[in-house]
Motif scaffolding. Sequence first.
Motif, short mmCIF file in Angstrom:
data_model
loop_
_atom_site.label_atom_id
_atom_site.label_comp_id
_atom_site.label_asym_id
_atom_site.label_seq_id
_atom_site.Cartn_x
_atom_site.Cartn_y
_atom_site.Cartn_z
N GLU A 578 0.82 -1.21 0.00
CA GLU A 578 0.00 0.00 0.00
C GLU A 578 0.85 1.26 0.00
O GLU A 578 0.54 2.23 -0.68
CB GLU A 578 -0.94 0.00 1.22
CG GLU A 578 -2.10 -0.97 1.07
CD GLU A 578 -3.15 -0.79 2.15
OE1 GLU A 578 -3.46 0.38 2.48
OE2 GLU A 578 -3.63 -1.80 2.69
N VAL A 579 1.92 1.28 0.78
CA VAL A 579 2.74 2.48 0.88
C VAL A 579 3.34 2.86 -0.48
O VAL A 579 3.43 4.03 -0.84
CB VAL A 579 3.85 2.31 1.96
CG1 VAL A 579 4.87 1.27 1.55
CG2 VAL A 579 4.54 3.65 2.22
N ALA A 580 3.70 1.85 -1.28
CA ALA A 580 4.27 2.12 -2.61
C ALA A 580 3.21 2.72 -3.54
O ALA A 580 3.51 3.61 -4.35
CB ALA A 580 4.83 0.84 -3.21
N TYR A 581 1.97 2.24 -3.43
CA TYR A 581 0.90 2.79 -4.27
C TYR A 581 0.53 4.21 -3.85
O TYR A 581 0.16 5.05 -4.68
CB TYR A 581 -0.33 1.89 -4.24
CG TYR A 581 -0.15 0.63 -5.06
CD1 TYR A 581 -0.25 0.66 -6.45
CD2 TYR A 581 0.15 -0.58 -4.45
CE1 TYR A 581 -0.07 -0.49 -7.21
CE2 TYR A 581 0.34 -1.74 -5.18
CZ TYR A 581 0.23 -1.68 -6.58
OH TYR A 581 0.43 -2.82 -7.32
N VAL A 582 0.61 4.51 -2.55
CA VAL A 582 0.38 5.88 -2.08
C VAL A 582 1.41 6.82 -2.71
O VAL A 582 1.08 7.89 -3.23
CB VAL A 582 0.44 5.96 -0.53
CG1 VAL A 582 0.46 7.42 -0.08
CG2 VAL A 582 -0.74 5.23 0.10
N ILE A 583 2.69 6.40 -2.69
CA ILE A 583 3.77 7.22 -3.26
C ILE A 583 3.58 7.36 -4.78
O ILE A 583 3.69 8.46 -5.33
CB ILE A 583 5.15 6.60 -2.94
CG1 ILE A 583 5.39 6.62 -1.43
CG2 ILE A 583 6.26 7.35 -3.67
CD1 ILE A 583 6.59 5.79 -0.99
N ALA A 584 3.28 6.25 -5.45
CA ALA A 584 3.09 6.28 -6.90
C ALA A 584 1.92 7.19 -7.29
O ALA A 584 1.99 7.97 -8.25
CB ALA A 584 2.88 4.87 -7.44
N GLY A 585 0.81 7.07 -6.53
CA GLY A 585 -0.37 7.91 -6.81
C GLY A 585 -0.06 9.38 -6.67
O GLY A 585 -0.45 10.21 -7.49
N SER A 586 0.68 9.73 -5.60
CA SER A 586 1.05 11.12 -5.36
C SER A 586 1.94 11.66 -6.48
O SER A 586 1.70 12.74 -7.03
CB SER A 586 1.76 11.24 -4.01
OG SER A 586 2.28 12.52 -3.83
N GLN A 587 2.95 10.88 -6.87
CA GLN A 587 3.88 11.32 -7.90
C GLN A 587 3.21 11.43 -9.27
O GLN A 587 3.44 12.39 -10.02
CB GLN A 587 5.07 10.36 -7.97
CG GLN A 587 5.97 10.41 -6.73
CD GLN A 587 7.10 9.40 -6.78
OE1 GLN A 587 7.09 8.47 -7.61
NE2 GLN A 587 8.07 9.55 -5.89
N ALA A 588 2.37 10.44 -9.60
CA ALA A 588 1.69 10.46 -10.89
C ALA A 588 0.73 11.65 -10.99
O ALA A 588 0.63 12.31 -12.03
CB ALA A 588 0.92 9.16 -11.10
N PHE A 589 0.04 11.94 -9.90
CA PHE A 589 -0.90 13.06 -9.88
C PHE A 589 -0.17 14.38 -10.10
O PHE A 589 -0.57 15.20 -10.94
CB PHE A 589 -1.65 13.06 -8.55
CG PHE A 589 -2.53 14.27 -8.35
CD1 PHE A 589 -3.67 14.46 -9.11
CD2 PHE A 589 -2.22 15.22 -7.38
CE1 PHE A 589 -4.48 15.58 -8.93
CE2 PHE A 589 -3.02 16.33 -7.18
CZ PHE A 589 -4.16 16.51 -7.96
N LYS A 590 0.92 14.59 -9.38
CA LYS A 590 1.64 15.86 -9.51
C LYS A 590 2.27 16.01 -10.89
O LYS A 590 2.26 17.09 -11.49
CB LYS A 590 2.72 15.96 -8.42
CG LYS A 590 2.15 16.28 -7.05
CD LYS A 590 3.21 16.81 -6.11
CE LYS A 590 2.58 17.32 -4.83
NZ LYS A 590 3.53 17.95 -3.92
#
Length: 694
Positions: A578-590
């Motif tokens: 989950e922590v990796a998907y949180v980071i990926a989601g944040s980076q992809a969004f920005k």
Amino acid sequence: MKSHQIDKIRNIGIMAHIDAGKTTTSERILYYTGKNYKIGEVHEGTATMDWMIQEQERGITITAAATTCAWNGHTINIIDTPGHVDFTIEVERSLRVLDGAVGVFCAVGGVEPQSETVWAQGDKYKVPRIAFVNKMDRTGADFLSVVSEIREKLGKKAAALQMPMGSEENFKGMIDLVTMKAMEWGEGDLGEKFVTRELTKDESDEAKLYRDELLEHLADFDDKLADRYLNGEEISVEDVDAAIRGATIKHGFIPVLCGSAFKNKGVQPLLDAVVKYLPSPLDKGAVMAHDAKDFEQMVERQPNDEELFSGLAFKIASDPFVGRITYVRIYSGTLKVGQQVLNPLEKKKERINKLLQMHANKRTEIEEAGAGDIVAISGLKSTTTGQTLCADHKPVIFDLMDFPETVISVAIEPKTTADEEKLQTTLEYLRIEDPSFTFRNNKETGQLLIFGMGELHLEIICDRLAREFKVGVNVGSPQVAYRESISGTASAEQSVNREIQGKNQYGHCRVKVEPLEGAAEIKVEIPKKDRGVPAEFYQAVERGILDSAPGGALAGYPFIGIKATVEEVKFSETDSSEVAYVIAGSQAFKEACQKAGLLLMEPLMALEVTTPSDFAGDVIADVNAKRGQILGIEPKSGKDVLKAEVPLSEMFGYSTQIRSKTQGRASFTLTFRRYERVGASQAKAILEKRGIFI
């Protein structure tokens, strides 16, 4: 339990534009009902309902104060609300729990900007109202003009129940159009005594014209009265009273009364009207709530003492003797000291340590309260503004309140180490007490920012920090609460594959962003889910997007008005976390936002200036120089009323500027309208001030 006649309860608010005389009217009500033994005056700083030191110094109401009094065998719970736009949240949360309201209007100023705001709030919660045209003793008082403005500007069916006898310095009383009797006040007895007499022929002839107008309005709401009126039959006082009450409670008709609270004239008939025409909790009927176990399912709570208990916490305040107190409107059932109730939103039980009946900042302990009552409870630990309290058997949740957008901030810093330790706790308490106030640390500058509704709001907060909570702070200059958004549509893909705490963590997603016009939030959509990917990883991507939105991608301002679509999520059987998907989601969004083109957004304010006509040209030129747009100009009582939209960044210190341009004879209101895109050159200048060069 003590005798508890719910049909004899009136829960009312006193609401108006600033300086229309709300608090003065409240003080007279308390005096004539025997609650106070002397009359407090706003201008002397002795008004009971303006108990805060900041209110007494400024002569304005800042916080909604509650009290209880009795009139003609009825219990009247009164909330005196602020008129200044910076404290509009106090009006909002008061109207949420009230059954009726008295709208106070200045006989000279009429329907002023904040009058329109508070009446729109009353419409939102469907609160029946009566109007009291105050200051009939003032030069330029015009009762019929105010009645006309209520109809035109507020879009209400309104009619006079009284006609003033004399005006300005000759105002001595009024003619009651229901009873067709005259009421006259003398001087020197604080208005306690007045004479009721028969009308002269001239008075009667004029009064009949206005009584006919009243009956014509009532005929729209009462078919029986309409038939009798059209047939020329005599209509009794009781029938007219019943028709006024029915039309008012239906939220369709506004009875209009007049008087001069400061000169102690007309307040007793206003109290009579509150009792006769505004609804009791029984008249308002069952209250709808959501079933806490199935939110889509609506359930009723009847306003009687035998029902299961339910109530709404609408205000948090601090008391120097009993600590934090929570104001609660009881909608059904009874509440007793020692009882346990449930807060279904927090899923926590609360114990009722003390029940208090409030009189501004004074309190009386009571043992129990029933349906329709407004009380304060001390000792609640988990309950905040807008939350429901109920019996844990069949729990319910009342609709939540909407809180306004904060558009202005100042940076503050503690003066000493001791202040630093107390500051965070105190700010957290103030945020619980006042939902229109918030604070956060700016990661880019390291500053602590506090956010509010206007310059006065933040000034009061800082003053309270020093005086009430003994926390020393240095305060910076006010700053605009900018926002960030995007101009186009774009997608970005991010993959996280790294070792964290000795374990390989994998997450991969693709996010598309597009503008969401007029929205003040970020909306995340997951159109279709791959069945091979567990749902919690989609939720983790969504969390990453929402967690990163407050930090922006341009200058650290929060994102608004963006729709983010999670287009793809890839999954690894062995390494996905989950922590990796949180980071990926944040980076992809920005990254997607940067590709789509970043925009700086600024708060655009609705400005209304009332100025003598001689100065209108200077005011218009000044508004234009501030990047403002004039929307319209209309004459009113010998003055010009200018309506405009102006960026907030141009309006700091405007109260001083407008005084100098109009010799102190103009007044203005400023309210948030919406966020608007900042032009390229202006955005460049704003960013460069923050050390950001693009």
